[in-house]
Design an enzyme around this catalytic site. Structure first.
Site, PDB file in Angstrom:
ATOM      1  N   LEU A 158      32.452  40.017  46.337  1.00  9.70           N
ATOM      2  CA  LEU A 158      31.759  41.257  46.659  1.00  9.70           C
ATOM      3  C   LEU A 158      32.741  42.396  46.927  1.00  9.70           C
ATOM      4  O   LEU A 158      32.529  43.530  46.494  1.00  9.70           O
ATOM      5  CB  LEU A 158      30.872  41.030  47.889  1.00  9.70           C
ATOM      6  CG  LEU A 158      29.895  42.116  48.291  1.00  9.70           C
ATOM      7  CD1 LEU A 158      28.832  42.324  47.212  1.00  9.70           C
ATOM      8  CD2 LEU A 158      29.219  41.755  49.611  1.00  9.70           C
ATOM      9  N   GLU A 159      33.810  42.075  47.639  1.00 10.99           N
ATOM     10  CA  GLU A 159      34.762  43.103  48.063  1.00 10.99           C
ATOM     11  C   GLU A 159      35.672  43.595  46.935  1.00 10.99           C
ATOM     12  O   GLU A 159      35.886  44.795  46.787  1.00 10.99           O
ATOM     13  CB  GLU A 159      35.630  42.566  49.207  1.00 10.99           C
ATOM     14  CG  GLU A 159      34.899  42.411  50.525  1.00 10.99           C
ATOM     15  CD  GLU A 159      34.707  43.750  51.235  1.00 10.99           C
ATOM     16  OE1 GLU A 159      35.237  44.782  50.754  1.00 10.99           O
ATOM     17  OE2 GLU A 159      34.020  43.760  52.269  1.00 10.99           O
TER      18      GLU A 159
END
Length: 267
Positions: free
Chosen positions: A115-116
């Site tokens: 996600l990051e």
């Protein structure tokens, strides 16, 4: 004469005693029962107050489908690339699973590097968050990383992973195991989340006033969870994490050639 009086009064006294004794016994039983009722009532009150004022006694927030759906629509076209990334970084993913288990953290937190940064250990955001886990400089230093011009361990896969999981463990404990609050604090900082809780008078994520970026971050995490089978991912056999391979070698020799995949939070 005395004996006659005793014979005449004793049966009456005996009858009175027999009549009054059950009443006295019943009264005692009633008092005991009343005492138990009062004790139980007080217990219920205390328990209710405890549950009401304990900051994290609620059921965990899970976004409704209508809030996940828009993010799922954005991520679904990238599903193959996302799964390929997990395959590419399989040894690291396996190591993350092991560390999550050691820290008693939920398995699905393995999704955070995806996600990051889309598993890009060289990623740097406009806010100066960096590395696989997009750690801010102060957070990185707080959890033992060196952050300087000559040596920034946020770009070190093994070191940054250890620091990020320490941070997640701290947040998970601080927010009573609530995943949505943990994620929100990871994205926006625990201070901001605590202030939002105080203003709202509630620990329900849906009741908090937080930046839209943070709200999207949490909802997108749940959308990503729909696309990745965590149990299947965890069950894959994997080689030991290559601790002696440099980050540059890891990036220059991918197991799979991937088309560019930006961090999912920026899609």
């Amino acid at each position: 004469m005395v004996d006659m009086i005793q014979q005449m009064t004793t049966p009456a006294d005996s009858q009175v005693a027999q009549l009054t004794r059950p009443s006295q016994t019943s009264s005692a039983n009633n008092r005991r029962q009343l005492a138990w009722y009062r004790l139980a009532f007080l217990y219920i009150i205390l328990f209710t107050l405890l549950m009401a004022y304990h900051p994290f006694s609620h059921a965990q927030y899970r976004p409704p489908e209508r809030l996940i759906a828009p993010h799922l629509v954005k991520l679904t076209p990238y599903q193959k690339q996302i799964l390929d990334k997990f395959t590419q970084f399989e040894p690291l993913v396996s190591s993350i699973f092991q560390q999550l288990e050691q820290r008693a953290l939920p398995d699905h937190l393995v999704l955070i590097p995806m996600l990051e940064s889309s598993f890009n250990p060289n990623a740097v955001s406009h806010a100066n968050a960096a590395g696989l886990w997009q750690l801010m400089p102060l957070t990185a230093q707080r959890f033992g990383l060196k952050v300087s011009t000559n040596n920034d361990q946020r770009f070190d896969i093994a070191a940054s992973t250890s620091a990020a999981l320490q941070y997640l463990s701290f947040l998970h404990h601080k927010f009573g195991g609530d995943i949505s609050l943990t994620l929100a604090a990871y994205n926006a900082g625990e201070g901001r989340v605590q202030r939002a809780i105080k203003r709202a008078g509630s620990t329900q994520f849906s009741q908090l006033t937080l930046p839209q970026e943070t709200v999207n971050y949490v909802h997108r995490f749940y959308a990503l969870q729909r696309l990745v089978n965590i149990s299947e991912l965890k069950s894959k056999p994997s080689a030991a994490f290559m601790l002696f391979v440099t980050d540059q070698q890891w990036q220059k020799s991918p197991l799979i050639n991937l088309s560019p995949l930006p961090p999912l939070i920026s899609l």
